[in-house]
Design an enzyme around this catalytic site. Structure first.
Site, short mmCIF file in Angstrom:
data_model
loop_
_atom_site.label_atom_id
_atom_site.label_comp_id
_atom_site.label_asym_id
_atom_site.label_seq_id
_atom_site.Cartn_x
_atom_site.Cartn_y
_atom_site.Cartn_z
N ASP A 199 35.47 39.54 30.87
CA ASP A 199 35.39 41.00 30.74
C ASP A 199 36.09 41.61 31.94
O ASP A 199 36.91 40.94 32.57
CB ASP A 199 33.93 41.47 30.60
N HIS A 221 39.37 41.22 31.16
CA HIS A 221 39.91 42.45 30.59
C HIS A 221 40.69 43.28 31.59
O HIS A 221 41.07 44.41 31.29
CB HIS A 221 38.79 43.29 29.98
#
Length: 362
Positions: A199, A221
Site C-alpha cells: 500500500d 502504492h
C-alpha cells in the site's frame, strides 16, 4: 489510507528501581510486556530483551518520562489474535527510540494476511501508534511483516531515520500495509526509509512542515498526499518529498482528494523522484475519490495550489499511464513543472483542468 506480568530486571545493579524523580537515571531491562507497562515510569533507559508480547495486548509505552531512551534488543514478537491493535503504542516528549545491532521487530503478519487487509476477513492489528510522541526520534528499527498499517503518526517534531519496513513476504496476501500514515502533525521528518509493502509508502492525510527524503519504496502504492477531505483536519501544507526511488509500485507520486469534500493542499514539492516499473500511474492528481475509488468526475471543494513537480523521472509499464491529472474547475493552480520525464506508459486522453505549465503528455 490509514493505528504486559512477569520478569522485570534492572540492568545496571540487578535490583528493581524505586520510583524515580526527573533527575534520576535508571536503566531497566524488561523481558515481559506487563513489567514494562508497570515499571516504565521509573526508568530513563528502557531495554527490551527478546520480548514476546502476549496475544491481544499492546506493548504500552505511552506516557514515558521526558528524555527516556528505548532500545529494542534481540527479536521482538507478538502473539496471534484477531484484534485492531496497535501492537506498540508510544507517547512522550524527547523520547529516543533505537535498536541494538542485529535486532528486529517481527510482527509475523502472515498469520493475519488474507488478501483483504482492513477491508474484511480477519481483524488485523495495526503496528505502531506514535501519537503525541513529540520532539522525539526513532532510528534504525528493522520491522518485518506488519499485519496491516505500519506507523500511525500524530505528533509534533518527530524524526524517523533509517527505518526499514519489510513486508515483502506479503506480496500475495498482504493488503493495506501502509508504511507511514501521517495526520494532524507538524514538523515530521522521515529520512532514509526502506519500505517493501502493498500500500502507500507514505500517506499524508493532514499536517504541516513534513519532509520525506532519501526513501526507497518497493511494491506498494507510492508516495501519496491524501485522501484529503472528510476529516476533522483537511489541510496539508509545506511538504517536501525528495531524493527518493519508487519501484515496482502501483503509483509513483500522487495527490488524491475526496469527491464533494473541502480542504487545502498547498506548498507541496515532489523533487528528484526516480520511478521504475510503475504499473498504473507515474504521476497522478485526482479530485474524484469516493468510497475509496475514483469516480472520473472531479469536484471543486479542495484547492491544490503551489505544487512543484521537479525532476520526477522514470518508467511506467506499457499497460499503465505516465501522467494523469483530473482537477476540479480552477482548483489546481500555481504549479511548477520542470524536468519531468515519465515514459513507457500510455498518454492519458482523460485529463481535465490541467493547470498552466503542467502537462499530461510530457
Amino acid at each position: 489510507m490509514h493505528f504486559l506480568q512477569n520478569a522485570f530486571v534492572a540492568a545496571t545493579m540487578g535490583a528493581a528501581p524505586a520510583a524515580a524523580t526527573p533527575l534520576e537515571k535508571r536503566s531497566c531491562t524488561f523481558t515481559s510486556a506487563s513489567a514494562a507497562k508497570s515499571g516504565k515510569s521509573s526508568c530513563s533507559t528502557i531495554t527490551f530483551d527478546n520480548i514476546a508480547v502476549p496475544a491481544g495486548e499492546t506493548l504500552d509505552l505511552t506516557g514515558l518520562k521526558k528524555g527516556t531512551t528505548v532500545i529494542f534488543e534481540g527479536e521482538t514478537t507478538f502473539g496471534y489474535k484477531e484484534w485492531k491493535g496497535p501492537l506498540i503504542s508510544m507517547s512522550g516528549t524527547d523520547i529516543t527510540v533505537k535498536q541494538a545491532s542485529g535486532a528486529k521487530i517481527n510482527c509475523d503478519g502472515a498469520r493475519w494476511w488474507d488478501g483483504k487487509g482492513s477491508n474484511g476477513g480477519k481483524t488485523k492489528p495495526k503496528f505502531f501508534q506514535a501519537h503525541k510522541l513529540d520532539e522525539s526520534s526513532i532510528t534504525g528499527l528493522k520491522i518485518y511483516n506488519t499485519p496491516v498499517q505500519g506507523f500511525s503518526i500524530l505528533a509534533d517534531h518527530l524524526t524517523i531515520t533509517d527505518v526499514t519496513i519489510d513486508d515483502s513476504a506479503g506480496t500475495s496476501k498482504g493488503h493495506n500495509t501502509d508504511a507511514f500514515d501521517i495526520g494532524q502533525s507538524t514538523y515530521i521528518t522521515i529520512d532514509g526509509a526502506t519500505v517493501y509493502n502493498q500500500d502507500d509508502c507514505l500517506a499524508i492525510n493532514s499536517g504541516e512542515h513534513i519532509t520525506f527524503t532519501n526513501g526507497y519504496c518497493d511494491g506498494g502504492h507510492g508516495l501519496s498526499i491524501g485522501s484529503i477531505g472528510g476529516r476533522s483536519d483537511n489541510t496539508v501544507n509545506d511538504v517536501t518529498i525528495s531524493n527518493s526511488k519508487v519501484v515496482n509500485s502501483q503509483n509513483g507520486v500522487r495527490i488524491k482528494t475526496i469527491y464533494g469534500k473541502t480542504g487545502t493542499v498547498e506548498n507541496v514539492k515532489f523533487e528528484d523522484i526516480t520511478l521504475s516499473d510503475i504499473s498504473k500511474y507515474g504521476i497522478v492528481v485526482e479530485q474524484d475519490y469516493e468510497n475509496g475509488s475514483p469516480t472520473g468526475t472531479p469536484t471543486n471543494g479542495v484547492k491544490v495550489e503551489d505544487i512543484t513537480f521537479k525532476k520526477v523521472t522514470g518508467s511506467v509499464k506499457s499497460s499503465g499511464t505516465d501522467i494523469y491529472i483530473l482537477c476540479g474547475s480552477g482548483r489546481c493552480s500555481n504549479w511548477t513543472w520542470s524536468g519531468v520525464d515519465v515514459t513507457g506508459g500510455k498518454k492519458s486522453s482523460k485529463c481535465k483542468n490541467v493547470p498552466s505549465g503542467a502537462s499530461c503528455s510530457d
